[in-house]
Design a protein around this motif. Structure first.
Motif, PDB file in Angstrom:
ATOM      1  N   ASN A 125     101.795 -36.418 -28.701  1.00  0.00           N
ATOM      2  CA  ASN A 125     102.122 -36.465 -27.271  1.00  0.00           C
ATOM      3  C   ASN A 125     101.206 -35.619 -26.397  1.00  0.00           C
ATOM      4  O   ASN A 125     101.160 -35.828 -25.186  1.00  0.00           O
ATOM      5  CB  ASN A 125     103.573 -36.033 -27.044  1.00  0.00           C
ATOM      6  N   ASN A 126     100.491 -34.666 -26.987  1.00  0.00           N
ATOM      7  CA  ASN A 126      99.714 -33.731 -26.170  1.00  0.00           C
ATOM      8  C   ASN A 126      98.211 -33.759 -26.408  1.00  0.00           C
ATOM      9  O   ASN A 126      97.465 -33.219 -25.592  1.00  0.00           O
ATOM     10  CB  ASN A 126     100.227 -32.299 -26.388  1.00  0.00           C
ATOM     11  N   LEU A 127      97.771 -34.355 -27.492  1.00  0.00           N
ATOM     12  CA  LEU A 127      96.343 -34.374 -27.804  1.00  0.00           C
ATOM     13  C   LEU A 127      95.598 -35.279 -26.825  1.00  0.00           C
ATOM     14  O   LEU A 127      95.975 -36.429 -26.613  1.00  0.00           O
ATOM     15  CB  LEU A 127      96.133 -34.861 -29.236  1.00  0.00           C
ATOM     16  N   LYS A 128      94.568 -34.736 -26.225  1.00  0.00           N
ATOM     17  CA  LYS A 128      93.728 -35.497 -25.298  1.00  0.00           C
ATOM     18  C   LYS A 128      92.311 -35.503 -25.858  1.00  0.00           C
ATOM     19  O   LYS A 128      91.702 -34.453 -26.016  1.00  0.00           O
ATOM     20  CB  LYS A 128      93.751 -34.859 -23.908  1.00  0.00           C
ATOM     21  N   TYR A 129      91.827 -36.684 -26.132  1.00  0.00           N
ATOM     22  CA  TYR A 129      90.479 -36.806 -26.684  1.00  0.00           C
ATOM     23  C   TYR A 129      89.497 -36.346 -25.610  1.00  0.00           C
ATOM     24  O   TYR A 129      89.476 -36.907 -24.519  1.00  0.00           O
ATOM     25  CB  TYR A 129      90.191 -38.254 -27.064  1.00  0.00           C
ATOM     26  N   PRO A 130      88.698 -35.329 -25.883  1.00  0.00           N
ATOM     27  CA  PRO A 130      87.737 -34.877 -24.869  1.00  0.00           C
ATOM     28  C   PRO A 130      86.780 -36.008 -24.491  1.00  0.00           C
ATOM     29  O   PRO A 130      86.214 -36.679 -25.354  1.00  0.00           O
ATOM     30  CB  PRO A 130      86.988 -33.735 -25.571  1.00  0.00           C
ATOM     31  N   GLU A 131      86.620 -36.230 -23.202  1.00  0.00           N
ATOM     32  CA  GLU A 131      85.821 -37.345 -22.695  1.00  0.00           C
ATOM     33  C   GLU A 131      84.383 -37.319 -23.223  1.00  0.00           C
ATOM     34  O   GLU A 131      83.848 -38.341 -23.652  1.00  0.00           O
ATOM     35  CB  GLU A 131      85.826 -37.310 -21.162  1.00  0.00           C
ATOM     36  N   ALA A 142      83.291 -35.948 -25.944  1.00  0.00           N
ATOM     37  CA  ALA A 142      83.298 -36.252 -27.383  1.00  0.00           C
ATOM     38  C   ALA A 142      83.477 -37.751 -27.608  1.00  0.00           C
ATOM     39  O   ALA A 142      82.848 -38.327 -28.503  1.00  0.00           O
ATOM     40  CB  ALA A 142      84.393 -35.466 -28.087  1.00  0.00           C
ATOM     41  N   ALA A 143      84.299 -38.385 -26.796  1.00  0.00           N
ATOM     42  CA  ALA A 143      84.511 -39.831 -26.921  1.00  0.00           C
ATOM     43  C   ALA A 143      83.230 -40.589 -26.594  1.00  0.00           C
ATOM     44  O   ALA A 143      82.864 -41.540 -27.296  1.00  0.00           O
ATOM     45  CB  ALA A 143      85.648 -40.270 -26.002  1.00  0.00           C
ATOM     46  N   LYS A 144      82.532 -40.157 -25.528  1.00  0.00           N
ATOM     47  CA  LYS A 144      81.280 -40.818 -25.158  1.00  0.00           C
ATOM     48  C   LYS A 144      80.232 -40.713 -26.262  1.00  0.00           C
ATOM     49  O   LYS A 144      79.446 -41.623 -26.472  1.00  0.00           O
ATOM     50  CB  LYS A 144      80.732 -40.222 -23.859  1.00  0.00           C
ATOM     51  N   LYS A 145      80.237 -39.572 -26.963  1.00  0.00           N
ATOM     52  CA  LYS A 145      79.283 -39.356 -28.055  1.00  0.00           C
ATOM     53  C   LYS A 145      79.802 -39.890 -29.381  1.00  0.00           C
ATOM     54  O   LYS A 145      79.156 -39.740 -30.406  1.00  0.00           O
ATOM     55  CB  LYS A 145      78.979 -37.863 -28.191  1.00  0.00           C
ATOM     56  N   LYS A 146      81.016 -40.489 -29.352  1.00  0.00           N
ATOM     57  CA  LYS A 146      81.651 -41.061 -30.539  1.00  0.00           C
ATOM     58  C   LYS A 146      81.819 -40.030 -31.665  1.00  0.00           C
ATOM     59  O   LYS A 146      81.601 -40.329 -32.840  1.00  0.00           O
ATOM     60  CB  LYS A 146      80.902 -42.301 -31.023  1.00  0.00           C
ATOM     61  N   HIS A 157      83.405 -30.320 -34.065  1.00  0.00           N
ATOM     62  CA  HIS A 157      82.538 -30.141 -32.905  1.00  0.00           C
ATOM     63  C   HIS A 157      83.297 -29.215 -31.964  1.00  0.00           C
ATOM     64  O   HIS A 157      84.528 -29.312 -31.874  1.00  0.00           O
ATOM     65  CB  HIS A 157      82.266 -31.497 -32.241  1.00  0.00           C
ATOM     66  N   PRO A 158      82.602 -28.326 -31.243  1.00  0.00           N
ATOM     67  CA  PRO A 158      83.309 -27.388 -30.354  1.00  0.00           C
ATOM     68  C   PRO A 158      84.300 -28.048 -29.391  1.00  0.00           C
ATOM     69  O   PRO A 158      85.360 -27.485 -29.115  1.00  0.00           O
ATOM     70  CB  PRO A 158      82.173 -26.702 -29.595  1.00  0.00           C
ATOM     71  N   LEU A 159      83.986 -29.251 -28.902  1.00  0.00           N
ATOM     72  CA  LEU A 159      84.909 -29.940 -27.988  1.00  0.00           C
ATOM     73  C   LEU A 159      86.223 -30.310 -28.683  1.00  0.00           C
ATOM     74  O   LEU A 159      87.305 -30.115 -28.138  1.00  0.00           O
ATOM     75  CB  LEU A 159      84.258 -31.200 -27.415  1.00  0.00           C
ATOM     76  N   LYS A 203      88.219 -27.023 -29.786  1.00  0.00           N
ATOM     77  CA  LYS A 203      88.903 -26.388 -28.653  1.00  0.00           C
ATOM     78  C   LYS A 203      90.186 -27.138 -28.304  1.00  0.00           C
ATOM     79  O   LYS A 203      91.223 -26.526 -28.026  1.00  0.00           O
ATOM     80  CB  LYS A 203      87.963 -26.347 -27.443  1.00  0.00           C
ATOM     81  N   GLU A 204      90.136 -28.462 -28.332  1.00  0.00           N
ATOM     82  CA  GLU A 204      91.325 -29.266 -28.026  1.00  0.00           C
ATOM     83  C   GLU A 204      92.401 -29.087 -29.098  1.00  0.00           C
ATOM     84  O   GLU A 204      93.590 -28.986 -28.782  1.00  0.00           O
ATOM     85  CB  GLU A 204      90.947 -30.746 -27.892  1.00  0.00           C
ATOM     86  N   ALA A 205      92.012 -29.003 -30.346  1.00  0.00           N
ATOM     87  CA  ALA A 205      92.984 -28.794 -31.428  1.00  0.00           C
ATOM     88  C   ALA A 205      93.691 -27.444 -31.255  1.00  0.00           C
ATOM     89  O   ALA A 205      94.914 -27.354 -31.384  1.00  0.00           O
ATOM     90  CB  ALA A 205      92.285 -28.872 -32.778  1.00  0.00           C
ATOM     91  N   VAL A 206      92.950 -26.403 -30.924  1.00  0.00           N
ATOM     92  CA  VAL A 206      93.534 -25.079 -30.701  1.00  0.00           C
ATOM     93  C   VAL A 206      94.490 -25.128 -29.504  1.00  0.00           C
ATOM     94  O   VAL A 206      95.589 -24.563 -29.543  1.00  0.00           O
ATOM     95  CB  VAL A 206      92.427 -24.014 -30.490  1.00  0.00           C
TER      96      VAL A 206
END
Length: 145
Positions: free
Chosen positions: A67-73, A75-79, A106-108, A111-114
């Protein structure tokens, strides 16, 4: 008369205090805390009386992440995909701290996982020999496009 009024005030204060205690207890009782074992028991005996408990157990943790995980934009662009492993400690007061990346992607994504792990509600701590103790947990968080 003065004594009666004092007695009524004390009774009112006691009832109000009791209702406040019940309200705060109801918040905990309403949640279905379930054990989340830090080490999967392969049989035999355990060194703990009970493992830390999280609302709805492992299912509750999965729901929190989903419910809270947001794929960093970026990171998504770089697949960028992968599994980030986070270590955290459930303290004796039930708070989560000492959050760190064990296996990063990857740092992006790291950071989102933390960030998501920091959103965890209070746990009921692990009990060992009748006393609460700190417990370390690892959590895998999968990032897949």
């Amino acid at each position: 008369m003065k004594t009666s009024l004092t007695l009524i005030i004390i009774m009112f204060a006691s009832l109000w205090s009791y209702s406040q205690d019940q309200s705060s207890n109801d918040a905990v009782v309403d949640k279905n805390y379930e054990e989340v074992a830090a080490i999967k028991n392969q049989g035999g005996f355990s060194l703990v009386d009970s493992w830390a408990k999280y609302p709805n157990g492992e299912k509750g943790i999965s729901e929190l992440i989903t419910n809270n995980l947001k794929y960093p934009e970026k990171a998504a662009k770089k697949k960028i995909e992968g599994v980030v492993t986070i270590k955290y400690v459930v303290q004796v007061d039930g708070t989560v701290s000492e959050i760190e990346v064990v296996t990063g992607v990857h740092p992006l994504l790291d950071k989102e996982a933390v960030r998501v792990i920091r959103l965890m509600e209070k746990w009921e701590p692990t009990i060992q020999r009748g006393k609460p103790v700190k417990t370390a947990y690892n959590q895998d968080i999968r990032f897949k496009l």
